[in-house]
Design an enzyme around this catalytic site. Structure first.
Site, PDB file in Angstrom:
ATOM      1  N   ASP A  31       0.825  -1.217   0.000  1.00 23.60           N
ATOM      2  CA  ASP A  31       0.000   0.000   0.000  1.00 23.60           C
ATOM      3  C   ASP A  31       0.853   1.257   0.000  1.00 23.60           C
ATOM      4  O   ASP A  31       0.690   2.128  -0.847  1.00 23.60           O
ATOM      5  CB  ASP A  31      -1.004  -0.005   1.164  1.00 23.60           C
ATOM      6  N   SER A 126      -7.756  -2.762  14.872  1.00 30.26           N
ATOM      7  CA  SER A 126      -7.680  -1.308  15.037  1.00 30.26           C
ATOM      8  C   SER A 126      -8.510  -0.587  13.984  1.00 30.26           C
ATOM      9  O   SER A 126      -9.281   0.328  14.292  1.00 30.26           O
ATOM     10  CB  SER A 126      -6.219  -0.838  14.986  1.00 30.26           C
ATOM     11  N   ASP A 170      -5.948  -1.333   5.285  1.00 30.42           N
ATOM     12  CA  ASP A 170      -6.885  -1.838   6.284  1.00 30.42           C
ATOM     13  C   ASP A 170      -8.201  -1.078   6.268  1.00 30.42           C
ATOM     14  O   ASP A 170      -9.294  -1.667   6.262  1.00 30.42           O
ATOM     15  CB  ASP A 170      -6.268  -1.761   7.677  1.00 30.42           C
TER      16      ASP A 170
END
Length: 380
Positions: A31, A126, A170
């Site tokens: 990413d 998270s 994420d």
């Protein structure tokens, strides 16, 4: 959950919002390097029950108990939310970032967090908490955000409040997920394509093999690997490693430190693996992606060097037991592996894998199945 909220705060919530954990099928540490990745949301979720207040106070609690996290109300305010620590920084940090970035006053609130997304495993607990909070506050504060903007704000929570130098993989998975789909993320193009996986039709599922070796991206080796990737790009004279063609990787071996070159090679080849996996599942050939996943693990183990012995043992054991493929998922330095398995063989493969990991001298892993599921939402 509403009863638990009443027990904690003496009132009923305005609503309950949730977001899934995520598994990254392929494309690791791509990413922030401008590559491709293919995450999907899983059928384990973090839920946040929220009630607005008419002042600036924030009161949060959780019914999740592990490693010293216990039920109890944490007090804060809108102005001090960025100073949070521990688990509450993901939730309070989301409130802080929304107010700062959007220029909204907002209002105080009470929130209760409940989750069955494992912490520290590599399935993005998270991002699930951040995203559930952002979706809730977006509705309650009336900010009118689209999902791509929510992704950006979630990354800011990780980078600035938590101090983890993560990309947007994420948050993209958690916020954009759809059932039985992966999200093919092309980071420099800033696109997110829903790719049907076809796991249900092919009678396949993913086993998550939790090594019980915990990690922390804010303090672990994640930041070091990111700096090494930046060094590789600097030496190669490119803005991101996406600009390096896979056929040209070996030509750089003598022009940079050996470990920096290995980092480059992993990123470039894992982007190619993500491209190939996407092609195969689009063609209805999901059963053929297994060896690509296993190759991806070898790349993480040998080139990116972010695996650990317990996860290497789990990957080897799963493949030996009959998994179509297996690899570490997530940022690494602990966490979990995933294995692509036939539904009818899942229980046996899980049992034999766990036994083999113990026989190799490691703690018995916790193994559970996950299914590609929908993203963040307001719950009924």
């Amino acid at each position: 959950m509403r009863d638990a909220f009443r027990a904690a705060f003496g009132s009923v919530p305005d609503g309950v919002w949730s977001a899934p954990g995520r598994v990254n099928l392929i494309g690791e540490h791509t990413d922030y390097n401008g590559g491709l990745a293919m995450p999907f949301g899983i059928d384990r979720r973090t839920r946040v029950a929220v009630r607005l207040r008419d002042d600036a106070r924030i009161r949060v609690a959780t019914d999740f108990v592990e490693e010293g996290i216990a039920f109890g109300v944490i007090e804060s305010t809108l102005d001090t939310a960025s100073e949070a620590s521990g688990w509450s920084r993901y939730l309070l940090g989301a409130a802080h970032v929304l107010r700062r970035e959007l220029g909204v006053e907002g209002s105080g609130f009470e929130a209760l967090v409940s989750s069955d997304v494992p912490v520290g495993v590599g399935v993005s607990s998270s991002a699930a908490l951040e995203s559930a909070t952002i979706v809730a506050l977006d509705e309650l504060w009336g900010t009118g955000l689209d999902r791509r903007e929510m992704v950006r704000l979630g990354q800011l929570v990780e980078n600035e409040v938590v101090g983890a130098p993560t990309g947007t993989l994420d948050q993209s998975a958690v916020l954009l997920a759809e059932r039985d789909h992966a999200v093919l993320l092309d980071f420099p193009a800033d696109t997110a394509e829903q790719v049907p996986l076809g796991f249900e039709a092919a009678q396949l599922e993913i086993l998550v093999i939790d090594s019980l070796v915990r990690h922390d991206h804010a303090t672990g080796g994640y930041g070091e690997r990111r700096r090494e990737c930046e060094r590789a790009a600097e030496i190669a004279g490119v803005s991101t490693l996406r600009e390096i063609n896979a056929a040209d990787v070996d030509a750089w071996a003598d022009r940079m430190p050996a470990h920096v070159h290995r980092r480059m090679r992993h990123v470039v080849t894992d982007t190619e693996r993500a491209r190939r996996v996407a092609e195969l599942v689009r063609q209805g050939r999901a059963r053929e992606i297994g060896p690509i996943l296993t190759d991806g693990h070898a790349s993480q183990r040998d080139d990116f060097e972010n695996s650990v012995p317990a996860i290497d043992a789990a990957v080897d054991a799963a493949v030996a037991a009959g998994a179509l493929g297996a690899r570490m998922t997530g940022g690494g330095f602990g966490g979990a592996a995933i294995a692509l398995v036939d539904v009818t063989e899942a229980s046996r493969i899980a049992r034999e894998t766990a036994d083999a990991v113990v026989a190799a001298g490691h703690v018995r892993p916790v193994i559970f199945s996950v299914h590609p599921s929908e993203g963040a939402r307001r719950d009924p």
